[in-house]
Design an enzyme around this catalytic site. Structure first.
Site, mmCIF file in Angstrom:
data_model
loop_
_atom_site.group_PDB
_atom_site.id
_atom_site.type_symbol
_atom_site.label_atom_id
_atom_site.label_comp_id
_atom_site.label_asym_id
_atom_site.label_seq_id
_atom_site.Cartn_x
_atom_site.Cartn_y
_atom_site.Cartn_z
ATOM 1 N N HIS A 34 9.274 -1.560 -3.160
ATOM 2 C CA HIS A 34 10.003 -2.200 -4.262
ATOM 3 C C HIS A 34 10.546 -3.569 -3.868
ATOM 4 O O HIS A 34 11.558 -4.020 -4.391
ATOM 5 C CB HIS A 34 11.119 -1.281 -4.797
ATOM 6 C CG HIS A 34 10.571 -0.060 -5.488
ATOM 7 N ND1 HIS A 34 10.114 -0.088 -6.792
ATOM 8 C CD2 HIS A 34 10.355 1.198 -5.049
ATOM 9 C CE1 HIS A 34 9.673 1.115 -7.122
ATOM 10 N NE2 HIS A 34 9.790 1.919 -6.078
ATOM 11 N N THR A 35 9.881 -4.183 -2.926
ATOM 12 C CA THR A 35 10.236 -5.553 -2.535
ATOM 13 C C THR A 35 9.288 -6.559 -3.178
ATOM 14 O O THR A 35 9.634 -7.728 -3.306
ATOM 15 C CB THR A 35 10.146 -5.721 -1.007
ATOM 16 O OG1 THR A 35 8.930 -5.124 -0.579
ATOM 17 C CG2 THR A 35 11.319 -5.074 -0.292
ATOM 18 N N ASP A 36 8.086 -6.109 -3.570
ATOM 19 C CA ASP A 36 7.062 -7.103 -3.986
ATOM 20 C C ASP A 36 7.490 -7.899 -5.223
ATOM 21 O O ASP A 36 7.365 -9.119 -5.246
ATOM 22 C CB ASP A 36 5.658 -6.477 -4.151
ATOM 23 C CG ASP A 36 5.533 -5.386 -5.190
ATOM 24 O OD1 ASP A 36 6.561 -4.902 -5.699
ATOM 25 O OD2 ASP A 36 4.374 -5.004 -5.495
ATOM 26 N N ALA A 125 -1.169 10.260 -7.331
ATOM 27 C CA ALA A 125 -0.514 10.546 -6.055
ATOM 28 C C ALA A 125 0.219 9.327 -5.512
ATOM 29 O O ALA A 125 0.813 9.373 -4.446
ATOM 30 C CB ALA A 125 -1.544 11.023 -5.035
ATOM 31 N N GLY A 126 0.146 8.235 -6.232
ATOM 32 C CA GLY A 126 0.816 7.026 -5.762
ATOM 33 C C GLY A 126 0.004 6.290 -4.712
ATOM 34 O O GLY A 126 0.540 5.515 -3.925
ATOM 35 N N SER A 128 -2.558 4.414 -5.634
ATOM 36 C CA SER A 128 -3.126 3.294 -6.394
ATOM 37 C C SER A 128 -4.537 3.510 -6.900
ATOM 38 O O SER A 128 -5.387 2.615 -6.793
ATOM 39 C CB SER A 128 -3.091 2.013 -5.569
ATOM 40 O OG SER A 128 -1.826 1.473 -5.624
ATOM 41 N N GLU A 162 -2.774 -5.080 -15.602
ATOM 42 C CA GLU A 162 -1.846 -3.946 -15.601
ATOM 43 C C GLU A 162 -0.536 -4.312 -16.314
ATOM 44 O O GLU A 162 0.016 -3.526 -17.074
ATOM 45 C CB GLU A 162 -1.578 -3.505 -14.158
ATOM 46 C CG GLU A 162 -0.720 -2.296 -14.088
ATOM 47 C CD GLU A 162 -1.243 -1.209 -13.174
ATOM 48 O OE1 GLU A 162 -2.356 -1.321 -12.645
ATOM 49 O OE2 GLU A 162 -0.516 -0.226 -12.994
ATOM 50 N N ASP A 174 -0.247 -3.699 -4.667
ATOM 51 C CA ASP A 174 -1.387 -2.773 -4.715
ATOM 52 C C ASP A 174 -2.691 -3.543 -4.851
ATOM 53 O O ASP A 174 -3.648 -3.342 -4.106
ATOM 54 C CB ASP A 174 -1.251 -1.792 -5.886
ATOM 55 C CG ASP A 174 0.041 -1.003 -5.823
ATOM 56 O OD1 ASP A 174 0.710 -1.047 -4.780
ATOM 57 O OD2 ASP A 174 0.376 -0.353 -6.824
ATOM 58 N N TYR A 224 10.075 2.879 -13.405
ATOM 59 C CA TYR A 224 9.690 1.696 -12.612
ATOM 60 C C TYR A 224 10.164 0.427 -13.319
ATOM 61 O O TYR A 224 10.823 -0.437 -12.723
ATOM 62 C CB TYR A 224 8.168 1.685 -12.435
ATOM 63 C CG TYR A 224 7.661 0.557 -11.569
ATOM 64 C CD1 TYR A 224 7.535 0.721 -10.200
ATOM 65 C CD2 TYR A 224 7.317 -0.667 -12.117
ATOM 66 C CE1 TYR A 224 7.082 -0.312 -9.393
ATOM 67 C CE2 TYR A 224 6.858 -1.709 -11.326
ATOM 68 C CZ TYR A 224 6.744 -1.516 -9.971
ATOM 69 O OH TYR A 224 6.291 -2.549 -9.175
HETATM 70 C C1 GLA Z 1 3.942 0.481 -7.247
HETATM 71 C C2 GLA Z 1 3.673 -0.926 -7.766
HETATM 72 C C3 GLA Z 1 3.779 -1.956 -6.630
HETATM 73 C C4 GLA Z 1 5.077 -1.788 -5.848
HETATM 74 C C5 GLA Z 1 5.326 -0.332 -5.481
HETATM 75 C C6 GLA Z 1 6.665 -0.100 -4.871
HETATM 76 O O1 GLA Z 1 2.938 0.878 -6.371
HETATM 77 O O2 GLA Z 1 2.405 -1.013 -8.353
HETATM 78 O O3 GLA Z 1 3.650 -3.256 -7.141
HETATM 79 O O4 GLA Z 1 6.159 -2.323 -6.578
HETATM 80 O O5 GLA Z 1 5.197 0.529 -6.600
HETATM 81 O O6 GLA Z 1 6.776 -0.742 -3.650
#
Ligand code: GLA
Length: 392
Positions: A34-36, A125-126, A128, A162, A174, A224
């Site tokens: 959550h830094t991007d 599953a996160g 991407s 997106e 991602d 989010y």
């Molecule tokens: C998701 C988003 C990314 C990033 C992460 C958290 O994967 O797509 O851009 O913000 O969450 O780090």
């Protein structure tokens, strides 16, 4: 995989003279969560798991798509001159959004395609899977038309798809890591400038383990977006007194000196996570370079706890899985990875203790949550690309 894809193509769309094959990986983030979207640093790597596409050209401006991961959805079809989001198109909205971004950017795409997709990234599953299908489509369009768009720009086009087409306000991590992944390397990316460097991530005797909570990610997209606006609100408050564009311009000390400016307690916690996480990420890269794995592990744990207490995106399943991993003697480091709200943890584990890590962590997690976790030992692979003749 390729043979299955080819057979499905023939079944859905018939025999064609020229078939071309493409691949885009999934990604896992080692640290920097959550830094991007706050102009900070991230440290992800591309996986050897990913999404494949086999494709043939048409000449009537239509695109037909079929996914082996969503066979029940059947063939999805759209016209290149009229691309609109449709709830009923489900997964197909991701590639549709990418086509639309190319066209919006002024690139001429008129012929049409038949495409079969298939992938081995667990859905939801996160890891991407959505950015992966975006990038495999972007590379396909780029290569087939010889547009020579750089991979960094393909990542930006896909992110825009997106943001604007799907409506998830994601950052660039991602798409960028999937576009520019490199075998056995993690990528340190400055999400403000998009400057990046590769960092070798292969350590003798260590394994990178992804553990899936198998908790369905609910409300993840709306939560989010909510986190993003909480960060924005914290930034607005800080800017009344200091001249910054992003939260991550602040060091932890600078932040603490100005934190009182943030009026809302929750927004202040969110910002604290972001600033401390950015600092942890840069430290982690240096620890990895200096082979200080214990210190790296401690940062991973601190990252998880900050995501739990300040950012509040972990939830009981991710916490149970990370806590179980921290107790195991084979664990160097473990934390949730990706957006959170369910999904996966990433752990660095001593290879000789891998079997007991999986067994004991899995058992402890199941006891606490009643859910069975799945474990994958992750290979770090290359970025999105067309597959060569030898590969297919
Ligand atoms: C998701 C988003 C990314 C990033 C992460 C958290 O994967 O797509 O851009 O913000 O969450 O780090």
């Amino acid at each position: 995989m390729i043979d299955t894809l080819r057979a499905a193509f023939h079944q859905q769309f018939g025999e064609r003279e020229e078939l071309r094959y493409f691949f885009a990986p999934g990604r896992v983030n080692l640290i920097g969560e959550h830094t991007d979207y706050n102009g900070g640093h991230v440290f992800p790597c591309a996986l050897t798991l990913g999404t494949y596409a086999v494709c043939a050209k048409r000449s009537d401006g239509r695109v037909r798509m079929y996914s082996l991961n969503f066979e029940d959805d059947g063939v999805k079809e759209f016209n290149l001159f009229e691309i609109v989001y449709a709830e009923s198109d489900g997964w197909a909205n991701y590639p549709k959004g990418v086509f639309k971004q190319f066209i919006n950017a002024g690139m001429k795409i008129e012929d049409g395609f038949d495409i079969v997709y298939g992938g081995n990234i667990p859905n939801g599953a996160g890891l991407s899977s959505s950015a992966s299908i975006e990038l495999v489509t972007a590379v396909l369009i780029n290569e087939w038309h010889s547009f020579s768009v750089s991979h960094a720009h393909l990542a930006l086009l896909s992110q825009r798809a997106e943001n604007e087409f799907i409506g998830v306000n994601c950052g660039i991590m991602d798409q960028f890591s999937i576009a520019l992944g490199k075998e056995d390397h993690a990528i340190l990316l400055n999400c403000d400038t998009l400057a990046f460097e590769y960092s070798p991530f292969w350590q003798e005797g260590l394994a990178l383990v992804i553990a899936n909570t198998n908790k369905k990610r609910t409300l993840a997209d709306s939560k989010y977006n909510e986190r993003r606006s909480e960060c924005q609100s914290a930034l607005n408050d800080l800017r009344k007194d200091i001249d910054i564009t992003h939260l991550c311009e602040l060091t932890v000390d600078e932040f603490e000196g100005h934190a009182h400016l943030i009026e809302d307690d929750i927004c202040r916690k969110r910002a604290r996570h972001v600033v401390t996480e950015n600092e942890r990420t840069m430290k982690a890269v240096n620890f990895l370079k200096d082979d200080k794995m214990e210190e790296l592990g401690a940062l991973m744990k601190a990252s998880h706890l900050s995501l739990k207490n300040d950012y509040e995106v972990t939830g009981k399943e991710l916490d149970a899985l990370a806590e179980a991993a921290w107790r195991h003697p084979g664990t160097i480091g473990s934390r949730m990875t990706g957006a959170g709200f369910g999904g996966c943890t990433i752990s660095i584990v001593k290879e000789e203790m891998l079997a007991s890590f999986i067994e004991e962590t899995g058992a402890m997690y199941q006891e606490k949550t009643g859910i069975q976790a799945s474990f994958y030992t992750a290979g770090i692979g290359g970025g999105a690309r067309e597959l060569t003749k030898e590969e297919v």
